[in-house]
Each structure stands twice: as structure tokens, then as C-alpha cells.
Design a protein around this motif. Structure first.
Motif, mmCIF file in Angstrom:
data_model
loop_
_atom_site.group_PDB
_atom_site.id
_atom_site.type_symbol
_atom_site.label_atom_id
_atom_site.label_comp_id
_atom_site.label_asym_id
_atom_site.label_seq_id
_atom_site.Cartn_x
_atom_site.Cartn_y
_atom_site.Cartn_z
ATOM 1 N N ALA A 40 11.809 -2.396 3.618
ATOM 2 C CA ALA A 40 11.015 -2.526 4.812
ATOM 3 C C ALA A 40 10.894 -1.143 5.700
ATOM 4 N N ALA A 41 11.988 -0.515 5.689
ATOM 5 C CA ALA A 41 11.947 0.997 6.373
ATOM 6 C C ALA A 41 11.082 1.741 5.614
ATOM 7 N N ILE A 42 11.252 1.822 4.285
ATOM 8 C CA ILE A 42 10.348 2.560 3.420
ATOM 9 C C ILE A 42 9.017 2.263 3.380
ATOM 10 N N ALA A 43 8.799 0.853 3.354
ATOM 11 C CA ALA A 43 7.585 0.327 3.260
ATOM 12 C C ALA A 43 6.611 0.763 4.736
ATOM 13 N N ALA A 44 7.334 0.576 5.917
ATOM 14 C CA ALA A 44 6.910 0.779 7.135
ATOM 15 C C ALA A 44 6.226 2.396 7.214
ATOM 16 N N ALA A 45 7.226 3.382 6.673
ATOM 17 C CA ALA A 45 7.020 4.804 6.620
ATOM 18 C C ALA A 45 5.816 5.205 5.716
ATOM 19 N N HIS A 46 5.120 4.425 4.956
ATOM 20 C CA HIS A 46 4.005 4.643 4.244
ATOM 21 C C HIS A 46 3.006 3.383 4.461
ATOM 22 N N ALA A 47 3.206 2.666 5.464
ATOM 23 C CA ALA A 47 2.177 1.707 5.359
ATOM 24 C C ALA A 47 0.826 2.167 5.960
ATOM 25 N N ASP A 48 0.794 2.872 6.733
ATOM 26 C CA ASP A 48 -0.702 3.472 7.291
ATOM 27 C C ASP A 48 -1.432 4.218 6.251
ATOM 28 N N ASP A 49 -0.709 4.835 5.607
ATOM 29 C CA ASP A 49 -1.041 5.993 4.472
ATOM 30 C C ASP A 49 -1.835 5.076 3.270
ATOM 31 N N VAL A 50 -0.788 3.771 2.974
ATOM 32 C CA VAL A 50 -1.423 2.922 2.122
ATOM 33 C C VAL A 50 -2.665 2.238 2.400
ATOM 34 N N ASP A 51 -2.686 1.936 3.703
ATOM 35 C CA ASP A 51 -4.016 1.316 4.141
ATOM 36 C C ASP A 51 -5.342 2.218 4.272
ATOM 37 N N VAL A 52 -5.060 3.178 4.485
ATOM 38 C CA VAL A 52 -6.154 4.383 4.926
ATOM 39 C C VAL A 52 -6.498 4.954 3.487
ATOM 40 N N LYS A 53 -5.713 4.921 2.466
ATOM 41 C CA LYS A 53 -6.193 5.433 0.971
ATOM 42 C C LYS A 53 -6.554 4.051 0.295
ATOM 43 N N ALA A 54 -6.243 2.870 0.682
ATOM 44 C CA ALA A 54 -6.251 1.882 -0.154
ATOM 45 C C ALA A 54 -5.288 2.127 -1.409
ATOM 46 N N ARG A 55 -4.141 2.618 -1.301
ATOM 47 C CA ARG A 55 -3.560 2.917 -2.372
ATOM 48 C C ARG A 55 -2.466 1.863 -2.577
ATOM 49 N N PHE A 56 -1.972 1.515 -3.834
ATOM 50 C CA PHE A 56 -0.755 0.754 -4.177
ATOM 51 C C PHE A 56 0.361 1.352 -3.465
ATOM 52 N N PRO A 57 1.138 0.424 -2.627
ATOM 53 C CA PRO A 57 2.279 0.885 -2.096
ATOM 54 C C PRO A 57 3.607 1.007 -3.139
ATOM 55 N N GLY A 58 3.546 2.318 -3.733
ATOM 56 C CA GLY A 58 4.430 2.494 -4.981
ATOM 57 C C GLY A 58 5.862 3.020 -4.374
ATOM 58 N N GLU A 59 6.097 3.481 -3.249
ATOM 59 C CA GLU A 59 7.201 3.447 -2.768
ATOM 60 C C GLU A 59 7.970 2.589 -2.336
#
Length: 393
Positions: A20-39
Motif C-alpha cells: 500500500a505504501a508503494i501504491a500510494a506513492a504512485h496513485a496520483d500519477d496512475v490516475d492522471v496518466k490512466a496508466r497501469f499501476p505497475g509499481e
């Protein structure tokens, strides 16, 4: 829970929190770019979370639905898209665990899920029937030991990223739309021709594009039970419970942000109750109702395990449908209230109290199997099924 299983559960929670800590760090970028949360997904694999539902016999951890729901909630508080991908994977895994454990190919596949941390995708929707997953237009063709399938899938959950996709179809060319099977197709056994791009209001990172799906594989990869049994006895209950756990996580994080906002306001004006404090107390009660709803469903599902008649009953179906309906509706109310509490700081992006992503992600809840479709099914069953009015279940 005995001491050993309690320790194992705590270990699972710690692993989920690291993801979850890793997911949270990239959540906004995933949302803005509509990209797969690979991390986040790579972290799930590193923490060996993708095989937790697989029985110990096949190398997994035999995690219960309740334990998986807790992981969904933890991930949902960090990144809704990553949490939804995890929940969808576990829903597919539950179908194999519940209905493929006696078949040699599926036994070996469960071991592969654990060993290789394979990510399972889903293709249950189809052009011409929309989200009615209990009907299919396409039909699997079985030719000796080989099966072939072509499906115009309007949505395939993270289709390009999945290591295997579980696909519904009619059992043969002459079968009626409701006579369905589910088949596991491995990457390399199918091709994907994109037909729809996943550019959505929320849940943007799930990358659930539409594809023309064409596959050929050994026929033994067809699950041995009819899809009607798979859906009624494992898939729908797991879906409604695990999705609800994800939505609870989104709402819980929104409430936490609202609480932080009210606390900050209280520190600025000692001795004065902040305007949002009463709203915070109200929304806390609403969040507790969602939690109670999910916990009750988990207990209901656990009590029905191993009883195919109970799992397939109208009473059970109505109860599980109600979980999805109420959870998906109430989280919107909760997040809206949190937005009012946080005001412009919740409305703006890039603040510690931002709630735009939460609200957009939450709007998907009523559409994932349309609430209207579920209510229509429940209303039909309630014409012949007496409602359960007992507090003891």
C-alpha cells in the motif's frame, strides 16, 4: 483464531501495508496518466500476495475471503485502481479454487499462480449483451483435445497486463445464451486486438480496454463446472464482498483526510469546535455501517461454505446482492460529506485533503455490474422468496 493463524494474519497485513505504501506513492500519477499501476502490482508479486487464496496443498496460503478483503481494504486506502486489480485477480482465483481443484490441469495452474505470481484477468462482458455476464453470444469450439474461442469483449480487466485471462462463453455453438462455461487462457494462447480505449472518469489505472479476443488452447483448460455454478457459489459472493472492501478502503481514506482537516482546524482555534466536527461524527457512523455490512456478509459467506444448496439459494443471492448495492451507494454519500468537511482543500488537487480521485473512483461502484441489473434480479427472486428478518441470520 489460534496463535499461529493470528501471527500469519498479522504477517499478511504487514505485507499488504508495504504494498500500500508503494501504491500510494504512485496513485496520483496512475490516475492522471490512466496508466497501469505497475509499481504496486510488482510489489504485490514481491510480497507473494497473488497466490494467497490458493490452498496450501497447491503451494498457496489458503487465505480466507475475510483475510483477502482486509488486504483489499488496505490497498483501497492507498490506490483504488491497484486495489481493484488485486480484488479482480482474487475473484478469478476463487473460481479456480472452488471449481477446479479436482482437475489436473487446474491443479497445476494453481501451483503456477503461486510459483510465478501470475496475474489473472477477466473477460465476462461482450458486445451485444453489455454487462450481463450470465449470458454469452460467443461459443467455445471444442475440436478433439483443442478448444478455440473468439469474443468481442467490450472490457477485459487489465487485459494487456494479465498473465492469463478467464473468459466466459456459451458451452457450444448450439447452446442457449445462459449455458456457459469459463475457460482459462494463458498469455501466448490468445491475441488481443484493441477495440475500445479505457479513458474513464475514475478507476483509470485498471486499464480495462475492449478487445477482440481470439484464442486456442487445450480443451482441459475449460473449468469442469458450468459457469452458472461458478457464479452462484463463488464468483458473485467474492466479487460483491471484495469490491465492497475496496470501496470501504476508498471511503475510509476519505474520512481519514476529513478527520485530519478537522484536527488541523481545531489546532488553529483552541477551545472552538470546528464547523466540520459534527459532520465528521456523522460520517464516522456511516462508514461504520459500511464496515458492518461487509463483516456481516463475510460471516454469512463463511457459514455457507461447503453447502452448495445454501450458496445457490435465492436467500443467499439476495443477501449478497444487498451488500453490493448498499456499499456502492453509501460510499458516495460518505465521500461527498468528506468533501463538504474539507471544502476547497478537498476539491483542489494536490493538497493533503484532496478527494477528487476518491470521488471519481467511487462512482464506478454502482456501475460494476449495474445496480439496476442487480436490483432487477433481486426483485424477481423476492417475488418468491420471503425476506430474512432474523437478527441472528
Amino acid at each position: 483464531m489460534n496463535v499461529v493463524s493470528r501471527i500469519e494474519a498479522l504477517d499478511l497485513i504487514e505485507r499488504a501495508r508495504r504494498v500500500a505504501a508503494i501504491a500510494a506513492a504512485h496513485a496520483d500519477d496512475v490516475d492522471v496518466k490512466a496508466r497501469f499501476p505497475g509499481e504496486a502490482v510488482e510489489a504485490m508479486k514481491a510480497e507473494r500476495l497473488l497466490g494467497i487464496h490458493i490452498p496450501v496443498t497447491f503451494g498457496g496460503e489458503g487465505a480466507t475471503t475475510a483475510e483477502i478483503a482486509e488486504v483489499c481494504s488496505i490497498l483501497g486506502q492507498a490506490c483504488a485502481a491497484a486495489a481493484m486489480i488485486f480484488s479482480m485477480h482474487q475473484i478469478k482465483a476463487s473460481s479456480i479454487v472452488s471449481h477446479g481443484a479436482e482437475a489436473p490441469w487446474h491443479q497445476a495452474f494453481m501451483k503456477r499462480i503461486v510459483d510465478e505470481q501470475l496475474l489473472l484477468g477477466s473477460a465476462t462482458t461482450e458486445a451485444g449483451i453489455g454487462g450481463n455476464m450470465r449470458n454469452s453470444i460467443c461459443a467455445v469450439e471444442v475440436d478433439g483435445d483443442t478448444c478455440r474461442l473468439e469474443k468481442d469483449a467490450t472490457v477485459i480487466s487489465y487485459g494487456e497486463e494479465a498473465d492469463a485471462i478467464l473468459v466466459t462463453s456459451r458451452s457450444h455453438a448450439e447452446a442457449p445464451p445462459s449455458d456457459q462455461v469459463m475457460t482459462v487462457f494463458l498469455k501466448g494462447q490468445y491475441t488481443l486486438e484493441k477495440t475500445h480505449d479505457w479513458d474513464t472518469l475514475g478507476m483509470r489505472g485498471t486499464r480495462s480496454d475492449g478487445f477482440l479476443f481470439k484464442a486456442e488452447a487445450p480443451a482441459e483448460q475449460i473449468l469442469p463446472k458450468p459457469f452458472a455454478e461458478i457464479a452462484a457459489q463463488s464468483m458473485l459472493a467474492n466479487a460483491h464482498i471484495l469490491w465492497s472492501a475496496v470501496w470501504y478502503g476508498i471511503a475510509a481514506d476519505a474520512v481519514a483526510r476529513a478527520q485530519s482537516f478537522v484536527r488541523a482546524a481545531a489546532r488553529r482555534t483552541p477551545g472552538v469546535t470546528p464547523p466540520g466536527a459534527l459532520h465528521l461524527a456523522e460520517v464516522s457512523g456511516e462508514l461504520q455501517l459500511v464496515k458492518s455490512n461487509i463483516v456481516s456478509a463475510l460471516e454469512h459467506f463463511e457459514a455457507a461454505q461447503g453447502d452448495e444448496e445454501k450458496l445457490s439459494s435465492m436467500a443467499f443471492a439476495v443477501a449478497i446482492n444487498n451488500v453490493k448495492i448498499s456499499s456502492s451507494q453509501m460510499i458516495l454519500t460518505i465521500i461527498n460529506r468528506c468533501m463538504i468537511i474539507c471544502g476547497i482543500m478537498g476539491y483542489k488537487n494536490g493538497t493533503p485533503y484532496s478527494l477528487g480521485r476518491h470521488l471519481r473512483d467511487a462512482h464506478s461502484a454502482q456501475l460494476m455490474i449495474s445496480n439496476d441489473r442487480i436490483l432487477a434480479n433481486s426483485s424477481t427472486m423476492l417475488l418468491v422468496q420471503r425476506p430474512d428478518t432474523s437478527l441472528l441470520g
